[in-house]
Write a protein that holds these residues in place. Structure first.
Motif, PDB file in Angstrom:
ATOM      1  N   ASP A  62      -7.437  -2.599  -4.181  1.00 24.03           N
ATOM      2  CA  ASP A  62      -7.360  -1.374  -3.392  1.00 24.03           C
ATOM      3  C   ASP A  62      -8.040  -1.557  -2.042  1.00 24.03           C
ATOM      4  O   ASP A  62      -7.546  -1.089  -1.013  1.00 24.03           O
ATOM      5  CB  ASP A  62      -8.004  -0.227  -4.165  1.00 24.03           C
ATOM      6  CG  ASP A  62      -7.906   1.099  -3.434  1.00 24.03           C
ATOM      7  OD1 ASP A  62      -6.862   1.347  -2.812  1.00 24.03           O
ATOM      8  OD2 ASP A  62      -8.868   1.881  -3.476  1.00 24.03           O
ATOM      9  N   ALA A 117       0.819  -1.209   0.000  1.00 30.92           N
ATOM     10  CA  ALA A 117       0.000   0.000   0.000  1.00 30.92           C
ATOM     11  C   ALA A 117       0.854   1.260   0.000  1.00 30.92           C
ATOM     12  O   ALA A 117       0.477   2.283  -0.548  1.00 30.92           O
ATOM     13  CB  ALA A 117      -0.934   0.000   1.223  1.00 30.92           C
ATOM     14  N   ARG A 160      -3.679   7.846  -1.276  1.00 30.85           N
ATOM     15  CA  ARG A 160      -2.684   6.940  -1.838  1.00 30.85           C
ATOM     16  C   ARG A 160      -2.783   6.943  -3.357  1.00 30.85           C
ATOM     17  O   ARG A 160      -3.889   6.887  -3.908  1.00 30.85           O
ATOM     18  CB  ARG A 160      -2.863   5.505  -1.329  1.00 30.85           C
ATOM     19  CG  ARG A 160      -2.501   5.307   0.117  1.00 30.85           C
ATOM     20  CD  ARG A 160      -2.382   3.824   0.443  1.00 30.85           C
ATOM     21  NE  ARG A 160      -3.474   3.056  -0.107  1.00 30.85           N
ATOM     22  CZ  ARG A 160      -4.670   2.941   0.445  1.00 30.85           C
ATOM     23  NH1 ARG A 160      -4.925   3.571   1.560  1.00 30.85           N
ATOM     24  NH2 ARG A 160      -5.612   2.210  -0.122  1.00 30.85           N
ATOM     25  N   THR A 167      -4.279   4.557  -8.074  1.00 31.34           N
ATOM     26  CA  THR A 167      -4.786   5.588  -7.168  1.00 31.34           C
ATOM     27  C   THR A 167      -5.988   5.063  -6.406  1.00 31.34           C
ATOM     28  O   THR A 167      -6.908   4.503  -6.996  1.00 31.34           O
ATOM     29  CB  THR A 167      -5.174   6.854  -7.953  1.00 31.34           C
ATOM     30  OG1 THR A 167      -4.023   7.366  -8.628  1.00 31.34           O
ATOM     31  CG2 THR A 167      -5.714   7.932  -7.018  1.00 31.34           C
ATOM     32  N   SER A 168      -5.974   5.259  -5.097  1.00 32.27           N
ATOM     33  CA  SER A 168      -7.032   4.710  -4.248  1.00 32.27           C
ATOM     34  C   SER A 168      -8.310   5.533  -4.338  1.00 32.27           C
ATOM     35  O   SER A 168      -8.274   6.770  -4.380  1.00 32.27           O
ATOM     36  CB  SER A 168      -6.566   4.654  -2.792  1.00 32.27           C
ATOM     37  OG  SER A 168      -7.613   4.241  -1.944  1.00 32.27           O
ATOM     38  N   THR A 171      -6.208  -1.249   1.514  1.00 31.11           N
ATOM     39  CA  THR A 171      -6.708  -0.292   2.498  1.00 31.11           C
ATOM     40  C   THR A 171      -7.004  -0.964   3.833  1.00 31.11           C
ATOM     41  O   THR A 171      -6.698  -0.437   4.911  1.00 31.11           O
ATOM     42  CB  THR A 171      -7.999   0.395   1.978  1.00 31.11           C
ATOM     43  OG1 THR A 171      -7.696   1.038   0.740  1.00 31.11           O
ATOM     44  CG2 THR A 171      -8.509   1.406   2.970  1.00 31.11           C
ATOM     45  N   ARG A 185       3.082   0.143  -6.158  1.00 29.45           N
ATOM     46  CA  ARG A 185       1.778  -0.254  -6.659  1.00 29.45           C
ATOM     47  C   ARG A 185       1.742  -0.259  -8.183  1.00 29.45           C
ATOM     48  O   ARG A 185       0.804  -0.764  -8.787  1.00 29.45           O
ATOM     49  CB  ARG A 185       0.698   0.684  -6.109  1.00 29.45           C
ATOM     50  CG  ARG A 185       0.616   0.688  -4.593  1.00 29.45           C
ATOM     51  CD  ARG A 185      -0.573   1.456  -4.087  1.00 29.45           C
ATOM     52  NE  ARG A 185      -1.809   0.746  -4.344  1.00 29.45           N
ATOM     53  CZ  ARG A 185      -2.998   1.181  -3.986  1.00 29.45           C
ATOM     54  NH1 ARG A 185      -3.100   2.334  -3.353  1.00 29.45           N
ATOM     55  NH2 ARG A 185      -4.084   0.501  -4.259  1.00 29.45           N
TER      56      ARG A 185
END
Length: 399
Positions: free
Chosen positions: A386, A25, A341, A335-336, A390, A29
């Protein structure tokens, strides 16, 4: 005895998995995205050798420019934990404003570009004010999308189309940078990046950290290979396409802003924990506003580039799957959706994944359903990953 010894073993395994997910995380990534991209290319290349030809790679990169530029703006909004559904239609409105001023009113191209940028930023400024007032960004931008669909009908002339063929507006996409200049830019980029890595290396050494020159040489060699390989591939036709140079310049500016400035630190802090950022004295409302203004500018550039490539603006500009593709590109790229993030490079990586699927389907003459199935599946898997990253666990959360 068996159950007693098994419990610590299971706990240890879960802790290791959790630590691995936490590491994933925090960084790297992009590696899974690159692996997925390599698999997609390998599958389509096995079906048609023309897929990785110089001409098709050039076509692929030009096809994803609009999506990548719009996805870049979406990344900034996602990083602060918001979302925007109106940016694609906004890009069409901005393109209509610029084309109308340049073609119909005869004003210089610079005036049209400036007007488009102002239009995009004014619209997102208004949306940001409503969001900061407390209205969810999903609802604000969904309503904004509908309003903008009506606004483009107002901006366009009675025939609802503006042709830019043969005008200065068309040169945005038709201009090509000569190969010599392109190689010089690649060399300058490589030198600048190597100097940046060397500066970082010296800073670590001065603080007592144990680092080797390999941390400078290896990344610099990779960047050099990517830049010179890209220039070699994309200048085979008539030169390096101007839209790609625009995208590259925007990515570099965004990278510097998000990684080398206080703004970047505040951006990730707001997305990571908005309340903690507020207590730390970070102007949360202002950071949200800045993110939407950047998206507005990116939407304007994306709209103008697309209009220049299509040689016109119409009621369909900014429509179709562009918005969903831009959001999917940002998320697939790493991209979260939960904020805090991600990287600006996820815009180009995700756009490459989405565009590679679309390009391969078209090249092989497959049905559109295959493209939708593949794109949707990749998006769902990316969001699932994701969620796992998370949560920090492979196990589902308690309800």
């Amino acid at each position: 005895m068996t159950s007693t010894t098994a419990a610590p073993a299971v706990t240890t395994t879960r802790n290791r998995v959790g630590r691995a997910l936490e590491t994933a995380a925090r960084g790297h990534r992009s590696i899974p995205v690159l692996v997925v991209l390599a698999i997609i290319w390998a599958v389509f290349y096995s079906q048609s050798a023309a897929y990785l030809s110089f001409q098709n790679i050039t076509n692929l990169t030009l096809q994803i420019v609009t999506t990548a530029i719009l996805a870049l703006g979406v990344v900034f909004v996602l990083l602060v934990g918001e979302i925007d559904l109106s940016a694609a239609v906004l890009s069409g409105v901005c393109a209509a404003v610029a084309a109308g001023l340049v073609v119909n009113s005869g004003l210089p191209l610079a005036v049209g570009i400036a007007a488009a940028l102002v239009t995009g930023m004014v619209v997102t400024f208004v949306e940001a004010q409503l969001i900061m007032f407390g209205v969810p960004s999903l609802i604000v931008t969904l309503g904004g999308m509908v309003i903008l669909q009506g606004l483009i009908l107002v901006v366009l002339p009675p025939e609802f189309t503006v042709s830019v063929a043969g005008t200065s507006f068309a040169k945005i996409a038709s201009t090509a940078v000569p190969a010599g200049t392109s190689y010089a830019l690649a060399a300058a980029g490589t030198i600048a990046y190597a100097a940046y890595r060397l500066f970082q290396h010296r800073e670590r050494v001065s603080t007592g950290s144990l680092t080797s020159l390999a941390a400078v040489v290896v990344p610099s060699a990779i960047v050099a290979a990517v830049l010179f390989g890209g220039v070699f591939t994309l200048t085979r036709q008539r030169g390096f396409p101007m839209p790609l140079l625009i995208l590259a310049a925007m990515l570099l500016v965004a990278w510097y802003a998000t990684t080398q400035t206080r703004y970047g630190i505040h951006l990730y802090a707001v997305g990571g924990d908005r309340e903690a950022a507020q207590r730390a004295g970070i102007p949360v409302r202002r950071m949200v506003l800045y993110s939407f203004l950047i998206l507005g500018a990116c939407a304007a550039v994306a709209g103008m580039v697309d209009a220049s490539r299509q040689l016109g603006v119409s009621v369909t500009s900014g429509g179709g799957p562009l918005m969903l593709n831009a959001i999917a590109a940002a998320v697939v790229g790493g991209t979260s959706l939960f904020g805090g993030r991600g990287s600006i490079w996820s815009a180009i990586l995700g756009a490459l994944v989405i565009g590679s699927i679309s390009n391969g389907v078209q090249l092989l003459g497959l049905s559109t359903e295959v493209q939708y199935f593949a794109t949707g599946s990749v998006l769902i898997v990316a969001v699932a990953v994701d969620v796992v990253l998370t949560r920090g666990s492979l196990l589902p959360g308690r309800r």
